[in-house]
Design an enzyme around this catalytic site. Structure first.
Site, mmCIF file in Angstrom:
data_model
loop_
_atom_site.group_PDB
_atom_site.id
_atom_site.type_symbol
_atom_site.label_atom_id
_atom_site.label_comp_id
_atom_site.label_asym_id
_atom_site.label_seq_id
_atom_site.Cartn_x
_atom_site.Cartn_y
_atom_site.Cartn_z
ATOM 1 N N ILE A 19 6.989 -1.940 7.598
ATOM 2 C CA ILE A 19 6.873 -0.487 7.622
ATOM 3 C C ILE A 19 7.679 0.047 6.438
ATOM 4 O O ILE A 19 8.867 -0.258 6.300
ATOM 5 C CB ILE A 19 7.401 0.101 8.941
ATOM 6 C CG1 ILE A 19 6.618 -0.470 10.133
ATOM 7 C CG2 ILE A 19 7.302 1.624 8.903
ATOM 8 C CD1 ILE A 19 5.119 -0.201 10.112
ATOM 9 N N LYS A 20 7.031 0.835 5.585
ATOM 10 C CA LYS A 20 7.690 1.365 4.396
ATOM 11 C C LYS A 20 8.422 2.664 4.736
ATOM 12 O O LYS A 20 7.842 3.588 5.308
ATOM 13 C CB LYS A 20 6.673 1.614 3.277
ATOM 14 C CG LYS A 20 6.051 0.347 2.737
ATOM 15 C CD LYS A 20 5.044 0.626 1.633
ATOM 16 C CE LYS A 20 5.724 0.899 0.304
ATOM 17 N NZ LYS A 20 4.738 0.972 -0.805
ATOM 18 N N ILE A 21 9.695 2.692 4.369
ATOM 19 C CA ILE A 21 10.551 3.858 4.581
ATOM 20 C C ILE A 21 11.189 4.215 3.249
ATOM 21 O O ILE A 21 11.752 3.343 2.583
ATOM 22 C CB ILE A 21 11.640 3.560 5.632
ATOM 23 C CG1 ILE A 21 11.008 3.278 6.996
ATOM 24 C CG2 ILE A 21 12.632 4.719 5.728
ATOM 25 C CD1 ILE A 21 12.009 2.868 8.068
ATOM 26 N N SER A 64 0.858 -1.185 0.000
ATOM 27 C CA SER A 64 0.000 0.000 0.000
ATOM 28 C C SER A 64 0.892 1.232 0.000
ATOM 29 O O SER A 64 2.090 1.155 0.277
ATOM 30 C CB SER A 64 -0.916 0.018 1.228
ATOM 31 O OG SER A 64 -0.172 0.289 2.409
ATOM 32 N N LEU A 121 2.815 -0.941 5.300
ATOM 33 C CA LEU A 121 2.236 0.335 5.712
ATOM 34 C C LEU A 121 3.319 1.395 5.689
ATOM 35 O O LEU A 121 4.381 1.209 6.287
ATOM 36 C CB LEU A 121 1.649 0.217 7.120
ATOM 37 C CG LEU A 121 1.146 1.512 7.764
ATOM 38 C CD1 LEU A 121 -0.069 2.055 7.005
ATOM 39 C CD2 LEU A 121 0.793 1.274 9.234
#
Length: 363
Positions: free
Chosen positions: A138-140, A43, A107
């Protein structure tokens, strides 16, 4: 054999580049898992901006959250995490069966933090704890500041999907950050099994470069950059440094192809999927591309470990007037800006839905 199954057999995971509440409620996502060999989901702020702003599926939840005093980012993350938890649970059997290699959802931290390393680290830890699912990345972003945050987050035990990568050099920087984070965990006596993927965006190269390039080079630069990055990935996995870490139980940071929907109407709708077939990678597909692949895609060959003719193609594009290095940096900046715009619009939509009359709330 269905092309989606062929890619699965080749060793490439297919993830869905979309999430909406109706997609889960209708059973469509569960169907994609069985019908199309989908083993994960990604996402981003634009996906959620469309999902929330262009339907009424979230309106009741927004009203409930608003009544409890939730606003802005807190309200959004409550909605997004509710969806992603349900998706993560659908993929949990895959996650367990592959010992955590597959079966993930993702996310993204606020894109407003793209140039704030410490803010990103704090947000990543908070969201990881809040989501409370072992198979949620967790998207960084892989910006220079993001690279700092990637290392710190991995060291802290937060699984990371590195996003907004546009070149082999940017990929290598994020991979180095991952390795450093794992090495620090080993030195501290911590578990090495902190998963990560590195997401290279492909089609945006061609959207930007086609206007400069002669027709024979149209829609070739993105694939060439991806092939260069795959070569760098394979070289890293063959390195003595990686073998030492693997011996200590470290897990591969898999390479993920993002932005693989065809943007040029004159090009095949399965162009990037077919060209980027490669073992030990992931391809995250929008639904339109997934359906096209299943219907008429052809899996005939896969990327070569040495990158094939990628360098020659990139050189030809340079000679035709494209500053490839500068464009990689530009695309990353534009990608971060685009997600920030979607984020702002998303929060505006939430505010409008939470307060449809536009009246000032009473104290």
């Amino acid at each position: 054999m269905n092309p989606t199954k062929q890619l699965h057999e080749l060793g490439q995971s297919l993830w869905l580049d979309n999430i909406t509440r109706p997609l889960i409620d209708s059973g469509a996502l569960a169907r994609y898992i069985t019908q199309y060999s989908i083993t994960g989901l990604t996402s981003n702020p634009t996906i959620f901006e469309h999902a929330i702003g262009k339907s009424d599926a979230y309106d009741e939840a927004i009203a409930r959250g608003s009544a409890k005093g939730q606003t802005g980012e807190a309200l959004f993350f409550d909605l997004a995490i509710a969806d992603l938890r349900r998706a993560a649970d659908l993929f949990r059997p895959t996650f367990d069966a592959t010992d955590g290699m597959d079966g993930w959802v993702s996310l993204e931290v606020s894109p407003l933090l793209a140039h704030d390393a410490q803010g990103t680290v704090a947000a990543a830890k908070h969201l990881h704890q809040l989501a409370d699912r072992p198979n949620l990345f967790i998207k960084i972003p892989g910006t220079p500041e993001g690279v700092v945050a990637i290392e710190e987050s991995i060291f802290a035990g937060v699984p990371v999907n590195v996003t907004l990568l546009f070149s082999a050099a940017q990929y290598q920087a994020s991979a180095e950050a991952y390795l450093r984070g794992i090495e620090r965990r080993i030195a501290a006596g911590l578990d090495t099994k902190v998963r990560s993927v590195a997401s290279l965006f492909v089609s945006r190269w061609d959207v930007a470069a086609n206007k400069t390039l002669p027709e024979p080079l149209h829609n070739r630069l993105g694939i060439a950059v991806a092939a260069q990055t795959y070569r760098a990935y394979r070289e890293l996995l063959a390195s003595s440094r990686w073998h030492r870490l693997a011996a200590d139980g470290a897990q591969v940071q898999r390479l993920l192809w993002a932005s693989t929907g065809t943007k040029d109407p004159a090009a095949p709708d399965t162009l990037y999927v077919e060209a980027l077939a490669a073992p030990d990678t992931i391809n995250t597909l929008p639904e339109k591309t997934l359906f096209a692949l299943s219907d008429h895609g052809k899996v005939q060959q896969h990327l070569r470990n040495d990158g094939g003719d990628a360098n020659a193609t990139v050189t030809a594009c340079r000679e035709a007037g494209v500053d490839v290095d500068a464009l990689a940096e530009q695309l990353q900046r534009e990608g971060a800006a685009s997600f920030s715009q979607s984020w702002s619009k998303l929060l505006e939509n939430l505010q409008a839905k939470a307060n449809p009359t536009g009246e000032t709330p009473q104290p």
